[in-house]
Design a protein around this motif. Sequence first.
Motif, short mmCIF file in Angstrom:
data_model
loop_
_atom_site.label_atom_id
_atom_site.label_comp_id
_atom_site.label_asym_id
_atom_site.label_seq_id
_atom_site.Cartn_x
_atom_site.Cartn_y
_atom_site.Cartn_z
N GLU A 110 0.75 -1.06 -0.11
CA GLU A 110 -0.11 0.27 0.03
C GLU A 110 0.85 1.45 -0.02
N GLU A 111 1.98 1.37 0.81
CA GLU A 111 2.95 2.43 0.91
C GLU A 111 3.57 2.70 -0.63
N LEU A 112 3.84 1.45 -1.33
CA LEU A 112 4.75 1.56 -2.34
C LEU A 112 3.90 1.92 -3.54
N GLY A 113 2.59 1.28 -3.71
CA GLY A 113 1.71 1.47 -4.98
C GLY A 113 0.27 1.44 -4.79
N GLY A 114 -0.08 1.79 -3.72
CA GLY A 114 -1.63 1.78 -3.43
C GLY A 114 -2.37 2.97 -3.88
N ALA A 115 -3.57 2.93 -3.70
CA ALA A 115 -4.43 4.15 -4.05
C ALA A 115 -4.02 5.36 -3.47
N SER A 116 -3.44 5.35 -2.40
CA SER A 116 -3.13 6.73 -1.70
C SER A 116 -1.92 7.09 -2.30
N VAL A 117 -0.97 6.23 -3.04
CA VAL A 117 0.06 6.92 -4.06
C VAL A 117 -0.42 7.23 -5.35
N HIS A 118 -1.10 6.16 -6.14
CA HIS A 118 -1.36 6.61 -7.33
C HIS A 118 -2.78 7.39 -7.77
#
Length: 519
Positions: free
Chosen positions: A219-227
């Motif tokens: 989640e930290e690397l590529g979750g919705a909060s990122v993308h």
Amino acid sequence: MDWSPEVEALRRRRAAAARMGGEAAVEKHHNAGRLTVRERIALLLDADSFEELGGLTGSVISEPDGEGEAFTAANIVLGLGRVDGRRVVVVGDDFTIRGGSSEASSQPKQRHAEQLPHEFRLPLIRLVDGSGGGGSVRELERLQRTYVPLGRYRLPTVYLMAKNLAEVPVVGLCLGSVAGLGAMRVAASHYSMMIRDTSHLFVAGPPLVGATGEKRTKEELGGASVHGTSGAVDDVVDSEAEAFSRTRRFLSYLPSSIWELPERVEPTDDPERREESLLSIVPRERRRPYLMRKIIEAVVDRGSFFEISRAYGKSIVTGLARLDGWPVAVMAGDPYTLAGAWTAQAAQKITRFIDMANTFHLPVVHLVDCPGFEIGLRGETANTLRHGARAFFAINQFTGPWCSVIVRNAFGLGGAAHQPINAPTQRFAWPSGRWGSLPTEGGIEAAYRAEIEAAEDPEAARAEIYRRLESLQSPMRTAEAYDIEDVVDPRETRPLLCRFANMAAPLRKPGPVSLTMRP
């Protein structure tokens, strides 16, 4: 003797393919909150319209007693189907078979998934739920050698992906943990989405990133909060069902390929509708923002605005809509973010959006409120100038019909790009419109510094200069010189735009454009 034994063998293999990775793998997939690839296809397409291709692709292992064989399907499902009656190509990864890894897939089948839309001029929907690339390092043992990534003789699929972007609508849905070439299949589309909490998108996943010393969760690397804000996907939605619904709606505005024109739907909204709220929606206080989306909703056909990439490049609003039933691309400045100034992200968003509109012959409506490019250190270090220049040229290379309505600001390079110079255009302004090379507030300091500093009362001198210049900035003065075609009552905007859409319709021409779409 007839061919019944062979037909029965076909039936058994198709039944085995329908079981995917088996009950345990399917249950594990469901427990993760995700649908199987076949459930996804059934939910996405019109009922009973799916025609599978390559259902017999896979591997066969003979039973030890020699009396039978076990068939395992390749973990990619491909076929034709219909979306709202229109034929499309759909391809999906089957995560229940070896996690969607390309080691269990079929490269010819994957290539055919990109070839079909190109050859038959059909929209392509990718349901991505795996790596889809070269597989893991286990491939070294299987091949007993390595290979050059994406060599021209190994993977012409990438070439076909580029061709599809230039010719047919492509939707990429990230529906699981997707990395590598699988992630590029999501990004290399005209419209892409991921699912909040269940989707993750990476160049490389946590294990590979961890080997560099950077420890991150999925989640930290590529979750919705990122993308959701990175621009790697256009939108984040709450469920797969919502993603499929938005896919269907997105496609409804576009032709099946560049060789056709976007279709008109039967109008249900009065083209002469005048919204009283538009008369007062822009505040007289120039630093006060207003709701640009309310203006969009007021002037397009009711309920037709389909916003794209809301969370990215927020100073620009982009989306598809209809005017008197005709599909159009809508771009507008949002004064709630940096007063509508073009940031590096907003400029990238504009470039991609305008290229898509040009590719698929969509007329553009631009509701202008732009004080220029973002200024200051943040704007400089984000390379706003180069990204802004690309957006500037994307607009000026647009070849279809274009209508601009200057709602408030049109200053600087961003303001200068309010319409293309080599396309059939219309342009109007509201009484609230202001324009020039620089906003008065900042321009006074630059142009009249010596005069202000020499004055006995610098503040009074500054105020007098401001009052004098403001009296010259009335849009009526510009209209007197025919430097703006017309200043209109804001309530007349929808009728004007509907007339534009009807004039634009016969000017649209099917076929390729000179500058093709890129991600």
